[in-house]
Design a protein around this motif. Structure first.
Motif, PDB file in Angstrom:
ATOM      1  N   ILE A  44       0.829  -1.205   0.000  1.00  0.00           N
ATOM      2  CA  ILE A  44       0.000   0.000   0.000  1.00  0.00           C
ATOM      3  C   ILE A  44       0.863   1.254   0.000  1.00  0.00           C
ATOM      4  CG2 ILE A  44      -1.947  -1.151   1.127  1.00  0.00           C
ATOM      5  CD1 ILE A  44      -1.129   0.294   3.742  1.00  0.00           C
ATOM      6  N   ALA A  45       0.280   2.331  -0.484  1.00  0.00           N
ATOM      7  CA  ALA A  45       0.947   3.633  -0.508  1.00  0.00           C
ATOM      8  C   ALA A  45      -0.098   4.718  -0.331  1.00  0.00           C
ATOM      9  CB  ALA A  45       1.680   3.837  -1.826  1.00  0.00           C
ATOM     10  N   ASP A  46       0.260   5.730   0.431  1.00  0.00           N
ATOM     11  CA  ASP A  46      -0.614   6.889   0.572  1.00  0.00           C
ATOM     12  C   ASP A  46      -0.549   7.709  -0.702  1.00  0.00           C
ATOM     13  OD1 ASP A  46      -1.402   6.290   3.182  1.00  0.00           O
ATOM     14  OD2 ASP A  46       0.354   7.295   4.016  1.00  0.00           O
ATOM     15  N   LEU A  47      -1.692   8.101  -1.195  1.00  0.00           N
ATOM     16  CA  LEU A  47      -1.763   8.974  -2.366  1.00  0.00           C
ATOM     17  C   LEU A  47      -1.744  10.428  -1.909  1.00  0.00           C
ATOM     18  CD1 LEU A  47      -4.457   7.045  -4.433  1.00  0.00           C
ATOM     19  CD2 LEU A  47      -2.006   7.229  -4.927  1.00  0.00           C
ATOM     20  N   PRO A  48      -1.318  11.337  -2.773  1.00  0.00           N
ATOM     21  CA  PRO A  48      -1.261  12.751  -2.377  1.00  0.00           C
ATOM     22  C   PRO A  48      -2.636  13.390  -2.181  1.00  0.00           C
ATOM     23  CG  PRO A  48      -0.614  12.482  -4.666  1.00  0.00           C
ATOM     24  CD  PRO A  48      -0.775  11.112  -4.100  1.00  0.00           C
ATOM     25  N   GLY A  49      -3.682  12.758  -2.670  1.00  0.00           N
ATOM     26  CA  GLY A  49      -5.041  13.271  -2.509  1.00  0.00           C
ATOM     27  C   GLY A  49      -6.048  12.154  -2.701  1.00  0.00           C
ATOM     28  N   ARG A  50      -7.275  12.429  -2.401  1.00  0.00           N
ATOM     29  CA  ARG A  50      -8.353  11.447  -2.555  1.00  0.00           C
ATOM     30  C   ARG A  50      -8.740  11.299  -4.022  1.00  0.00           C
ATOM     31  NH1 ARG A  50     -10.104   8.588   2.071  1.00  0.00           N
ATOM     32  NH2 ARG A  50      -9.289   9.737   3.832  1.00  0.00           N
ATOM     33  N   LEU A  51      -9.151  10.093  -4.398  1.00  0.00           N
ATOM     34  CA  LEU A  51      -9.676   9.843  -5.735  1.00  0.00           C
ATOM     35  C   LEU A  51     -11.198   9.856  -5.663  1.00  0.00           C
ATOM     36  CD1 LEU A  51      -7.472   6.798  -6.877  1.00  0.00           C
ATOM     37  CD2 LEU A  51      -7.045   9.245  -7.222  1.00  0.00           C
ATOM     38  N   THR A  52     -11.835  10.238  -6.748  1.00  0.00           N
ATOM     39  CA  THR A  52     -13.286  10.168  -6.783  1.00  0.00           C
ATOM     40  C   THR A  52     -13.717   8.705  -6.827  1.00  0.00           C
ATOM     41  OG1 THR A  52     -15.293  10.850  -7.929  1.00  0.00           O
ATOM     42  CG2 THR A  52     -13.418  10.328  -9.320  1.00  0.00           C
ATOM     43  N   THR A  53     -14.807   8.396  -6.183  1.00  0.00           N
ATOM     44  CA  THR A  53     -15.361   7.042  -6.253  1.00  0.00           C
ATOM     45  C   THR A  53     -16.727   7.049  -6.929  1.00  0.00           C
ATOM     46  OG1 THR A  53     -16.252   7.274  -4.015  1.00  0.00           O
ATOM     47  CG2 THR A  53     -14.083   6.228  -4.225  1.00  0.00           C
ATOM     48  N   GLU A  54     -17.043   8.153  -7.585  1.00  0.00           N
ATOM     49  CA  GLU A  54     -18.319   8.294  -8.283  1.00  0.00           C
ATOM     50  C   GLU A  54     -18.509   7.149  -9.275  1.00  0.00           C
ATOM     51  OE1 GLU A  54     -20.217  11.364 -11.495  1.00  0.00           O
ATOM     52  OE2 GLU A  54     -19.006  12.196  -9.867  1.00  0.00           O
ATOM     53  N   GLY A  55     -19.658   6.481  -9.193  1.00  0.00           N
ATOM     54  CA  GLY A  55     -19.985   5.391 -10.101  1.00  0.00           C
ATOM     55  C   GLY A  55     -19.358   4.061  -9.729  1.00  0.00           C
ATOM     56  N   SER A  56     -18.591   3.998  -8.641  1.00  0.00           N
ATOM     57  CA  SER A  56     -17.945   2.751  -8.222  1.00  0.00           C
ATOM     58  C   SER A  56     -18.870   1.956  -7.310  1.00  0.00           C
ATOM     59  CB  SER A  56     -16.652   3.049  -7.457  1.00  0.00           C
ATOM     60  OG  SER A  56     -15.734   3.728  -8.262  1.00  0.00           O
ATOM     61  N   ALA A  57     -18.692   0.645  -7.320  1.00  0.00           N
ATOM     62  CA  ALA A  57     -19.431  -0.209  -6.392  1.00  0.00           C
ATOM     63  C   ALA A  57     -19.008   0.138  -4.964  1.00  0.00           C
ATOM     64  CB  ALA A  57     -19.134  -1.675  -6.692  1.00  0.00           C
ATOM     65  N   SER A  58     -19.865  -0.133  -4.012  1.00  0.00           N
ATOM     66  CA  SER A  58     -19.558   0.209  -2.617  1.00  0.00           C
ATOM     67  C   SER A  58     -18.569  -0.756  -1.984  1.00  0.00           C
ATOM     68  CB  SER A  58     -20.839   0.246  -1.789  1.00  0.00           C
ATOM     69  OG  SER A  58     -21.457  -1.032  -1.791  1.00  0.00           O
ATOM     70  N   ALA A  59     -18.325  -1.912  -2.620  1.00  0.00           N
ATOM     71  CA  ALA A  59     -17.386  -2.905  -2.102  1.00  0.00           C
ATOM     72  C   ALA A  59     -16.862  -3.738  -3.264  1.00  0.00           C
ATOM     73  CB  ALA A  59     -18.071  -3.806  -1.082  1.00  0.00           C
ATOM     74  N   ALA A  60     -15.697  -4.352  -3.064  1.00  0.00           N
ATOM     75  CA  ALA A  60     -15.122  -5.238  -4.078  1.00  0.00           C
ATOM     76  C   ALA A  60     -14.217  -6.251  -3.403  1.00  0.00           C
ATOM     77  CB  ALA A  60     -14.328  -4.430  -5.108  1.00  0.00           C
ATOM     78  N   ALA A  61     -14.008  -7.374  -4.084  1.00  0.00           N
ATOM     79  CA  ALA A  61     -13.009  -8.362  -3.681  1.00  0.00           C
ATOM     80  C   ALA A  61     -11.815  -8.171  -4.604  1.00  0.00           C
ATOM     81  CB  ALA A  61     -13.574  -9.770  -3.819  1.00  0.00           C
ATOM     82  N   ALA A  62     -10.629  -8.432  -4.099  1.00  0.00           N
ATOM     83  CA  ALA A  62      -9.417  -8.258  -4.909  1.00  0.00           C
ATOM     84  C   ALA A  62      -8.784  -9.613  -5.193  1.00  0.00           C
ATOM     85  CB  ALA A  62      -8.430  -7.362  -4.187  1.00  0.00           C
ATOM     86  N   GLU A  63      -8.167  -9.708  -6.355  1.00  0.00           N
ATOM     87  CA  GLU A  63      -7.386 -10.881  -6.730  1.00  0.00           C
ATOM     88  C   GLU A  63      -5.925 -10.464  -6.833  1.00  0.00           C
ATOM     89  OE1 GLU A  63      -8.838 -12.411 -10.408  1.00  0.00           O
ATOM     90  OE2 GLU A  63     -10.797 -12.921  -9.588  1.00  0.00           O
ATOM     91  N   ALA A  64      -5.035 -11.430  -6.687  1.00  0.00           N
ATOM     92  CA  ALA A  64      -3.613 -11.149  -6.864  1.00  0.00           C
ATOM     93  C   ALA A  64      -3.423 -10.484  -8.220  1.00  0.00           C
ATOM     94  CB  ALA A  64      -2.805 -12.436  -6.784  1.00  0.00           C
ATOM     95  N   GLY A  65      -2.698  -9.376  -8.221  1.00  0.00           N
ATOM     96  CA  GLY A  65      -2.471  -8.623  -9.452  1.00  0.00           C
ATOM     97  C   GLY A  65      -3.362  -7.414  -9.604  1.00  0.00           C
ATOM     98  N   ASP A  66      -4.373  -7.274  -8.754  1.00  0.00           N
ATOM     99  CA  ASP A  66      -5.258  -6.113  -8.838  1.00  0.00           C
ATOM    100  C   ASP A  66      -4.575  -4.859  -8.296  1.00  0.00           C
ATOM    101  OD1 ASP A  66      -7.419  -7.355 -10.019  1.00  0.00           O
ATOM    102  OD2 ASP A  66      -8.555  -7.581  -8.154  1.00  0.00           O
ATOM    103  N   ILE A  67      -4.862  -3.747  -8.954  1.00  0.00           N
ATOM    104  CA  ILE A  67      -4.472  -2.415  -8.491  1.00  0.00           C
ATOM    105  C   ILE A  67      -5.762  -1.793  -7.985  1.00  0.00           C
ATOM    106  CG2 ILE A  67      -3.530  -0.178  -9.168  1.00  0.00           C
ATOM    107  CD1 ILE A  67      -2.269  -1.736 -11.614  1.00  0.00           C
TER     108      ILE A  67
END
Length: 142
Positions: A44-67
């Motif tokens: 993990i890394a802290d980003l310099p600012g927040r990203l918009t989450t507009e239109g994104s699902a409220s939750a997700a599962a991650a697989e190896a290789g996901d960003i």
């Protein structure tokens, strides 16, 4: 959208999806980011600012290789092991490599503790020369 994730010794190709959050991340490139391991599952890394989450699902599962982006903390995550569905997790894209390796190794390459994302490729950023592609400092890039 194609990106590169660069460590001191390794360059990985990745692809960002067309979500608003991924476009937001791409607009902030290049980004040198220090990474830390989190629970033996992701870097993990802290980003310099927040990203918009507009239109994104409220939750997700991650697989190896996901960003991914973890909205509650505002950080970038690169998963090297699968992870359960989590509220606030937004998948931004994938590393374009064999993920088998990531699932069987206890951790990613030893130098995967700092990365840089260089700026967008010329076609994406108004025809600039390839300086970003020649930049081999750790980070993320297009």
């Amino acid at each position: 959208m194609d990106i590169r994730i660069i460590t001191a010794t390794t360059a990985l190709a990745g692809t960002l999806n067309d979500s608003a959050a991924a476009r937001d991340l791409a607009s902030a490139l290049p980004l040198p980011l220090p990474l830390s391991d989190f629970h033996g599952t992701e870097k993990i890394a802290d980003l310099p600012g927040r990203l918009t989450t507009e239109g994104s699902a409220s939750a997700a599962a991650a697989e190896a290789g996901d960003i991914a982006y973890y909205a509650p903390w505002g950080n970038l995550a690169i998963f090297y092991r699968d992870f359960q569905r989590s509220a606030g997790l937004v998948i931004l894209g994938r590393i374009n490599a064999s993920h088998k390796r990531h699932r069987t190794e206890p951790a990613p390459p030893d130098d995967f503790d700092r990365l840089a994302i260089p700026s967008a490729a010329p076609a994406l950023r108004g025809g600039r020369t390839g300086a970003a592609q020649r930049d081999r400092r750790p980070g993320l890039s297009h």
